[in-house]
Design a protein around this motif. Structure first.
Motif, short mmCIF file in Angstrom:
data_model
loop_
_atom_site.label_atom_id
_atom_site.label_comp_id
_atom_site.label_asym_id
_atom_site.label_seq_id
_atom_site.Cartn_x
_atom_site.Cartn_y
_atom_site.Cartn_z
N MET A 143 -3.89 7.66 6.12
CA MET A 143 -4.49 6.35 5.91
C MET A 143 -4.32 5.88 4.46
O MET A 143 -4.13 4.69 4.20
CB MET A 143 -5.97 6.40 6.29
CG MET A 143 -6.24 6.52 7.77
SD MET A 143 -5.60 5.12 8.70
CE MET A 143 -6.62 3.81 8.03
N ALA A 144 -4.39 6.82 3.52
CA ALA A 144 -4.19 6.46 2.12
C ALA A 144 -2.76 6.00 1.87
O ALA A 144 -2.52 5.02 1.15
CB ALA A 144 -4.54 7.65 1.23
N ILE A 145 -1.79 6.70 2.49
CA ILE A 145 -0.40 6.28 2.37
C ILE A 145 -0.20 4.89 2.97
O ILE A 145 0.49 4.03 2.39
CB ILE A 145 0.52 7.30 3.07
CG1 ILE A 145 0.52 8.64 2.33
CG2 ILE A 145 1.94 6.77 3.18
CD1 ILE A 145 1.26 8.65 1.04
N ALA A 146 -0.83 4.64 4.13
CA ALA A 146 -0.72 3.32 4.76
C ALA A 146 -1.34 2.24 3.89
O ALA A 146 -0.83 1.13 3.79
CB ALA A 146 -1.37 3.35 6.14
N ARG A 147 -2.46 2.57 3.22
CA ARG A 147 -3.12 1.59 2.35
C ARG A 147 -2.24 1.24 1.14
O ARG A 147 -2.12 0.07 0.76
CB ARG A 147 -4.45 2.17 1.87
CG ARG A 147 -5.33 1.22 1.09
CD ARG A 147 -5.91 0.18 2.00
NE ARG A 147 -6.78 -0.72 1.28
CZ ARG A 147 -8.09 -0.51 1.10
NH1 ARG A 147 -8.67 0.57 1.61
NH2 ARG A 147 -8.83 -1.40 0.45
N ILE A 148 -1.61 2.25 0.57
CA ILE A 148 -0.72 2.00 -0.58
C ILE A 148 0.48 1.17 -0.16
O ILE A 148 0.89 0.22 -0.86
CB ILE A 148 -0.27 3.33 -1.19
CG1 ILE A 148 -1.46 4.04 -1.85
CG2 ILE A 148 0.82 3.11 -2.23
CD1 ILE A 148 -1.14 5.43 -2.34
N SER A 149 1.06 1.49 0.99
CA SER A 149 2.26 0.77 1.43
C SER A 149 1.97 -0.69 1.76
O SER A 149 2.86 -1.54 1.63
CB SER A 149 2.86 1.46 2.66
OG SER A 149 1.98 1.38 3.75
N SER A 150 0.74 -1.00 2.16
CA SER A 150 0.42 -2.38 2.56
C SER A 150 -0.13 -3.23 1.42
O SER A 150 0.08 -4.43 1.39
CB SER A 150 -0.59 -2.36 3.71
OG SER A 150 -1.79 -1.73 3.31
N GLU A 151 -0.86 -2.61 0.48
CA GLU A 151 -1.57 -3.40 -0.52
C GLU A 151 -1.03 -3.28 -1.94
O GLU A 151 -1.42 -4.07 -2.81
CB GLU A 151 -3.06 -3.01 -0.53
CG GLU A 151 -3.77 -3.32 0.77
CD GLU A 151 -5.27 -3.12 0.66
OE1 GLU A 151 -5.75 -2.90 -0.48
OE2 GLU A 151 -5.95 -3.18 1.68
N PHE A 152 -0.17 -2.30 -2.22
CA PHE A 152 0.30 -2.08 -3.58
C PHE A 152 1.81 -2.23 -3.69
O PHE A 152 2.46 -1.58 -4.50
CB PHE A 152 -0.13 -0.69 -4.07
CG PHE A 152 -1.62 -0.50 -4.12
CD1 PHE A 152 -2.35 -1.03 -5.15
CD2 PHE A 152 -2.27 0.19 -3.12
CE1 PHE A 152 -3.73 -0.86 -5.20
CE2 PHE A 152 -3.64 0.36 -3.16
CZ PHE A 152 -4.38 -0.16 -4.20
N SER A 153 2.36 -3.13 -2.86
CA SER A 153 3.82 -3.32 -2.90
C SER A 153 4.27 -3.99 -4.19
O SER A 153 5.41 -3.82 -4.62
CB SER A 153 4.26 -4.16 -1.70
OG SER A 153 3.58 -5.41 -1.70
N LEU A 198 -3.01 7.14 -4.67
CA LEU A 198 -3.24 8.01 -3.51
C LEU A 198 -4.46 8.89 -3.71
O LEU A 198 -5.28 9.08 -2.80
CB LEU A 198 -1.99 8.87 -3.27
CG LEU A 198 -1.99 9.78 -2.05
CD1 LEU A 198 -2.11 8.98 -0.78
CD2 LEU A 198 -0.72 10.62 -2.02
N ILE A 199 -4.63 9.43 -4.92
CA ILE A 199 -5.80 10.26 -5.21
C ILE A 199 -7.09 9.45 -5.13
O ILE A 199 -8.12 9.91 -4.61
CB ILE A 199 -5.64 10.92 -6.60
CG1 ILE A 199 -4.54 11.97 -6.56
CG2 ILE A 199 -6.94 11.56 -7.06
CD1 ILE A 199 -4.20 12.55 -7.90
N ILE A 200 -7.04 8.22 -5.64
CA ILE A 200 -8.23 7.35 -5.58
C ILE A 200 -8.62 7.08 -4.13
O ILE A 200 -9.81 7.13 -3.77
CB ILE A 200 -7.97 6.03 -6.34
CG1 ILE A 200 -7.85 6.30 -7.84
CG2 ILE A 200 -9.07 5.02 -6.08
CD1 ILE A 200 -7.37 5.13 -8.64
N CYS A 201 -7.62 6.80 -3.29
CA CYS A 201 -7.91 6.55 -1.88
C CYS A 201 -8.46 7.79 -1.18
O CYS A 201 -9.39 7.70 -0.36
CB CYS A 201 -6.65 6.06 -1.16
SG CYS A 201 -6.06 4.44 -1.69
N ILE A 202 -7.90 8.97 -1.51
CA ILE A 202 -8.38 10.21 -0.89
C ILE A 202 -9.79 10.53 -1.36
O ILE A 202 -10.66 10.93 -0.56
CB ILE A 202 -7.40 11.36 -1.20
CG1 ILE A 202 -6.08 11.15 -0.48
CG2 ILE A 202 -8.00 12.71 -0.80
CD1 ILE A 202 -5.00 12.14 -0.84
#
Length: 303
Positions: free
Chosen positions: A175-185, A163-167
């Motif tokens: 958007m960072a939360i959405a990116r983690i939920s979609s790509e780091f499952s 999350l920190i890397i995305c921010i």
């Protein structure tokens, strides 16, 4: 027949069998790829996995659970919260819980009662399996909650790092939360599903603070609750979210290190029982065995 010829024949037979198996597997793999290319990722009805409503145990447990569900709303609310903590979010979860309780208790009690009557034992023995069947869903739920909280505690620092890397790369928090939920499952499977629910709630119009509070209440994990509190306070006072998350990550990793050191310190005490029960008897046999045999021989033939 010489041994070298037998070895050569065995080698050729094994090689041929392995080649046939490889060709069959490759043919099946190509057939699956072609099927997916034409039909997409949807499985055929023959190989489709049965849904919850189509399974036999659901068809038996759900009607029974609706009949045996108590009317006390406080009990139902507490149970529904525990089911949420265990990851069971379906609307029929409460009815299934009580249905499994009643079904297991009745089935085990009747089977044990039949065996007791056949063996002419005391009928009171049937209450023990019935009680075990009644408590089995509660024990399974407690184990599931404990396992899920451990999984969240293990995954949370890595998820916050991502999350920190995305921010830091310029994405907003949602958007960072959405990116983690979609790509780091695959890295954080439990939290990825929870973040996906958070994204759905925020996109449906729920405020961020309320969605984060729901995220913490859904799971009942103390570390996640602490992170949500930090995020809400950071949003309220306008501080940097990344710095607040770095502080939380450092605290959680320190706690994980302390727990690992605590478990390492308990190893010596836990090894005492295997040492005394398993190693010491074998060691005593090895040390005293020759002396005992010598004494037996001396008693047989006289000193």
């Amino acid at each position: 027949m010489p041994a070298s010829i037998m070895a050569a024949i065995t080698f050729l037979c094994v090689t041929v069998l392995l080649m046939i198996l490889y060709l069959r597997l490759e043919e099946a793999y190509l057939r699956i790829r072609i099927n997916r290319r034409f039909n997409g990722k949807k499985q055929s009805p023959k190989h489709r996995r049965k849904s919850l409503e189509e399974r036999l145990w659901y068809k038996l447990a759900y009607p029974l659970g609706r009949l045996t569900t108590p009317g006390d709303q406080e009990t139902l609310s507490a149970l529904r919260m525990r089911l949420n903590h265990g990851g069971y979010r379906a609307s029929s979860a409460v009815a299934l819980f009580f249905g499994l309780r009643a079904g297991l208790a009745g089935a085990l009690g009747i089977l044990t009662l039949g065996w007791v009557l056949w063996s002419k034992s005391s009928p009171l023995l049937a209450f023990i399996p019935a009680g075990i069947g009644y408590q089995a869903p509660a024990w399974a739920l407690a184990w599931s909650i404990k396992k899920r909280k451990k999984s969240i505690f293990r995954e949370l620092p890595d998820a916050l790092d991502l999350l920190i890397i995305c921010i830091d790369s310029g994405l907003g928090f949602d958007m960072a939360i959405a990116r983690i939920s979609s790509e780091f499952s695959s890295i954080t499977p439990t939290l990825a599903k929870e973040f996906e629910l958070y994204v759905i709630e925020t996109r449906s119009g729920l405020p961020r603070g309320l969605a984060l509070t729901n995220l913490a209440e859904r799971n009942g994990s103390f570390p996640l609750n602490s992170v949500v509190t930090v995020l809400n306070q950071s949003a309220r006072f306008g501080t940097d979210i990344a710095d607040a998350l770095r502080t939380s990550i450092s605290s959680m990793r320190k706690q994980r290190k302390q727990l690992a050191e605590e478990k390492g310190g308990k190893v010596a005490a836990k090894l005492t029982f295997p040492l005394v029960g398993l190693i010491m008897p074998a060691l005593m046999i090895i040390i005293l065995g020759p002396a005992i045999i010598n004494l037996i021989e001396r008693f047989k033939h006289g000193f």
